[in-house]
Motif scaffolding. Structure first.
Motif, PDB file in Angstrom:
ATOM      1  N   THR A 139      -9.672   4.705  -1.569  1.00 25.66           N
ATOM      2  CA  THR A 139      -8.854   6.083  -1.697  1.00 25.66           C
ATOM      3  C   THR A 139      -8.259   6.287  -3.022  1.00 25.66           C
ATOM      4  O   THR A 139      -8.341   7.297  -3.637  1.00 25.66           O
ATOM      5  N   LYS A 140      -7.854   4.971  -3.574  1.00 21.74           N
ATOM      6  CA  LYS A 140      -7.272   5.275  -5.056  1.00 21.74           C
ATOM      7  C   LYS A 140      -8.159   5.518  -5.942  1.00 21.74           C
ATOM      8  O   LYS A 140      -7.915   6.324  -6.857  1.00 21.74           O
ATOM      9  N   ALA A 141      -9.482   4.747  -5.928  1.00 22.75           N
ATOM     10  CA  ALA A 141     -10.546   5.108  -6.950  1.00 22.75           C
ATOM     11  C   ALA A 141     -10.889   6.548  -6.763  1.00 22.75           C
ATOM     12  O   ALA A 141     -11.119   7.116  -7.733  1.00 22.75           O
ATOM     13  N   VAL A 146       0.877  -1.163   0.032  1.00 24.17           N
ATOM     14  CA  VAL A 146      -0.099   0.220   0.061  1.00 24.17           C
ATOM     15  C   VAL A 146       0.991   1.117   0.010  1.00 24.17           C
ATOM     16  O   VAL A 146       0.643   2.261  -0.729  1.00 24.17           O
ATOM     17  N   PHE A 147       2.110   1.316   0.768  1.00 25.77           N
ATOM     18  CA  PHE A 147       2.897   2.588   0.987  1.00 25.77           C
ATOM     19  C   PHE A 147       3.474   2.724  -0.445  1.00 25.77           C
ATOM     20  O   PHE A 147       3.378   3.707  -0.954  1.00 25.77           O
ATOM     21  N   GLN A 148       3.968   1.725  -1.109  1.00 26.33           N
ATOM     22  CA  GLN A 148       4.953   1.883  -2.411  1.00 26.33           C
ATOM     23  C   GLN A 148       3.765   2.267  -3.557  1.00 26.33           C
ATOM     24  O   GLN A 148       4.205   2.993  -4.367  1.00 26.33           O
ATOM     25  N   ASP A 149       2.672   1.764  -3.385  1.00 28.53           N
ATOM     26  CA  ASP A 149       1.569   2.109  -4.530  1.00 28.53           C
ATOM     27  C   ASP A 149       1.269   3.566  -4.311  1.00 28.53           C
ATOM     28  O   ASP A 149       1.085   4.275  -5.143  1.00 28.53           O
ATOM     29  N   GLY A 150       1.132   3.798  -3.100  1.00 28.73           N
ATOM     30  CA  GLY A 150       0.868   5.345  -2.761  1.00 28.73           C
ATOM     31  C   GLY A 150       2.031   6.364  -3.217  1.00 28.73           C
ATOM     32  O   GLY A 150       1.606   7.474  -3.851  1.00 28.73           O
ATOM     33  N   LEU A 151       3.192   5.989  -2.895  1.00 25.47           N
ATOM     34  CA  LEU A 151       4.148   6.795  -3.338  1.00 25.47           C
ATOM     35  C   LEU A 151       4.138   6.756  -5.062  1.00 25.47           C
ATOM     36  O   LEU A 151       4.617   7.895  -5.427  1.00 25.47           O
ATOM     37  N   LYS A 152       4.166   5.829  -5.703  1.00 29.84           N
ATOM     38  CA  LYS A 152       3.980   5.517  -7.123  1.00 29.84           C
ATOM     39  C   LYS A 152       2.977   6.522  -7.833  1.00 29.84           C
ATOM     40  O   LYS A 152       3.276   7.349  -8.789  1.00 29.84           O
ATOM     41  N   ASP A 153       1.602   6.574  -7.069  1.00 32.23           N
ATOM     42  CA  ASP A 153       0.572   7.202  -7.760  1.00 32.23           C
ATOM     43  C   ASP A 153       0.362   8.560  -7.136  1.00 32.23           C
ATOM     44  O   ASP A 153      -0.617   9.184  -7.362  1.00 32.23           O
ATOM     45  N   GLY A 154       1.109   8.919  -5.834  1.00 31.15           N
ATOM     46  CA  GLY A 154       0.789  10.197  -5.187  1.00 31.15           C
ATOM     47  C   GLY A 154      -0.402  10.209  -4.641  1.00 31.15           C
ATOM     48  O   GLY A 154      -1.301  11.242  -4.620  1.00 31.15           O
ATOM     49  N   ILE A 155      -0.726   8.911  -3.865  1.00 33.51           N
ATOM     50  CA  ILE A 155      -1.912   8.900  -3.127  1.00 33.51           C
ATOM     51  C   ILE A 155      -1.584   8.790  -1.490  1.00 33.51           C
ATOM     52  O   ILE A 155      -0.683   8.323  -1.130  1.00 33.51           O
ATOM     53  N   GLU A 156      -2.561   9.371  -1.025  1.00 30.34           N
ATOM     54  CA  GLU A 156      -2.493   9.325   0.461  1.00 30.34           C
ATOM     55  C   GLU A 156      -2.937   7.943   1.052  1.00 30.34           C
ATOM     56  O   GLU A 156      -3.802   7.341   0.832  1.00 30.34           O
ATOM     57  N   THR A 157      -1.756   7.579   1.863  1.00 31.95           N
ATOM     58  CA  THR A 157      -1.869   6.396   2.383  1.00 31.95           C
ATOM     59  C   THR A 157      -1.904   6.057   3.965  1.00 31.95           C
ATOM     60  O   THR A 157      -1.878   4.711   4.314  1.00 31.95           O
ATOM     61  N   PRO A 167      -7.553  -6.603   6.161  1.00 34.29           N
ATOM     62  CA  PRO A 167      -8.278  -6.630   4.857  1.00 34.29           C
ATOM     63  C   PRO A 167      -8.881  -5.314   4.818  1.00 34.29           C
ATOM     64  O   PRO A 167      -9.249  -4.836   3.593  1.00 34.29           O
ATOM     65  N   ILE A 168      -9.472  -4.455   5.898  1.00 31.63           N
ATOM     66  CA  ILE A 168      -9.989  -3.164   5.962  1.00 31.63           C
ATOM     67  C   ILE A 168      -9.197  -2.266   5.240  1.00 31.63           C
ATOM     68  O   ILE A 168      -9.641  -1.354   4.496  1.00 31.63           O
ATOM     69  N   GLY A 169      -8.026  -2.289   5.748  1.00 34.47           N
ATOM     70  CA  GLY A 169      -6.681  -1.463   5.355  1.00 34.47           C
ATOM     71  C   GLY A 169      -6.565  -1.564   3.877  1.00 34.47           C
ATOM     72  O   GLY A 169      -6.440  -0.742   2.907  1.00 34.47           O
ATOM     73  N   ILE A 170      -6.481  -2.722   3.315  1.00 34.50           N
ATOM     74  CA  ILE A 170      -6.401  -2.952   1.818  1.00 34.50           C
ATOM     75  C   ILE A 170      -7.624  -2.417   0.919  1.00 34.50           C
ATOM     76  O   ILE A 170      -7.631  -1.675  -0.070  1.00 34.50           O
ATOM     77  N   MET A 171      -8.962  -2.566   1.581  1.00 36.54           N
ATOM     78  CA  MET A 171     -10.120  -2.016   1.005  1.00 36.54           C
ATOM     79  C   MET A 171      -9.774  -0.646   0.945  1.00 36.54           C
ATOM     80  O   MET A 171     -10.346   0.049   0.132  1.00 36.54           O
ATOM     81  N   SER A 172      -9.423   0.022   1.998  1.00 36.91           N
ATOM     82  CA  SER A 172      -9.535   1.406   2.196  1.00 36.91           C
ATOM     83  C   SER A 172      -8.652   2.006   1.157  1.00 36.91           C
ATOM     84  O   SER A 172      -8.798   3.062   0.621  1.00 36.91           O
ATOM     85  N   HIS A 173      -7.782   1.284   0.891  1.00 40.71           N
ATOM     86  CA  HIS A 173      -6.432   2.073  -0.007  1.00 40.71           C
ATOM     87  C   HIS A 173      -7.351   1.854  -1.668  1.00 40.71           C
ATOM     88  O   HIS A 173      -6.975   2.825  -2.349  1.00 40.71           O
TER      89      HIS A 173
END
Length: 241
Positions: free
Chosen positions: A215-217, A183-194, A206-212
């Motif tokens: 948030t990404k969408a 989640v952290f690396q994906d947020g850095l790559k796309d500039g998303i709050e994580t 599981p809720i953290g993954i769903m939250s990401h």
């Protein structure tokens, strides 16, 4: 002669009284033995086996006194090992979550999350606990159904051991940290709050993954609408010129 006669008569009476008491004790012992024999036959008839149930005191006394302290010490040692590794595993992952939440753009955080050392250490500790907790009944408890699928009662019996609980905790810590890193690396790559999603990964992965994902969408939708409005403004300004 009279005194001698009376002494002999008293000795005879005493002998007869002792003999009567011995006969009574013997008859009582015979009756008890017969009762025990009847009870054994009835129990064996009900259970269909030839095993004799001994009183609890006899069962305990039949166990070697050297075995009980060794077993108790072994259980105490296993609990201590499980508790220590449980604490060590928790301490290992906390600094990584702290860096990702409070210093996500730091160079130290980025280098730390690129390292695979924490997963190697956690994996080794997990393998050690699995080795200590593994018994011949483990697989039968995990796949107790006739379709070789896990069942809740079998899993519940497995978690009666401190070693099994500690190994399951390390399993969760390792998988949760790996998911949080993704989640952290994906947020850095796309500039998303994580940061909120990473915090949820620590507590409820599981809720953290769903939250990401949510948030990404939302971020992509917002950026798309913003890009569309900016493009429309640019076209309108060009047309006015």
């Amino acid at each position: 002669m009279a005194s001698s006669y009376h002494f002999s008569q008293a000795s005879l009476l005493s002998f007869q009284a002792d003999r009567s008491r011995n006969l009574l004790n013997y008859n009582s012992a015979i009756q008890k033995a017969n009762c025990c024999s009847i009870l054994r036959r009835e129990c064996n008839g009900l259970s269909g086996s030839a095993k004799v149930l001994l009183p609890p005191t006899r069962v305990l006394s039949s166990v070697s006194p050297r075995i009980r302290p060794v077993t108790t010490a072994s259980l105490a040692g296993s609990s201590q090992i499980a508790s220590s590794i449980f604490t060590v595993g928790t301490i290992i992952v906390i600094p990584f979550y702290t860096l990702m939440v409070f210093a996500p753009h730091s160079g130290l955080t980025k280098r730390s999350m690129e390292s695979n050392i924490p997963y190697i250490v956690l994996g080794a500790l997990y393998a050690y606990l699995l080795f200590l907790s593994w018994t011949p009944e483990t697989l039968r408890s995990m796949f107790a159904s006739k379709y070789w699928l896990p069942e809740l009662p079998g899993i519940t019996r497995m978690f009666a051991s401190d070693l099994t609980i500690a190994s399951a905790w390390l399993h969760l810590l390792t998988v949760d940290l790996f998911a949080a890193r993704q989640v952290f690396q994906d947020g850095l790559k796309d500039g998303i709050e994580t940061r909120h999603s990473i915090t949820l990964c620590l507590l409820f992965c599981p809720i953290g993954i769903m939250s990401h994902m949510v948030t990404k969408a939302i971020t992509h939708l917002w950026r798309g609408s913003r890009s569309g409005s900016e493009a429309a403004e640019t076209v309108s300004r060009i047309c006015q010129e």
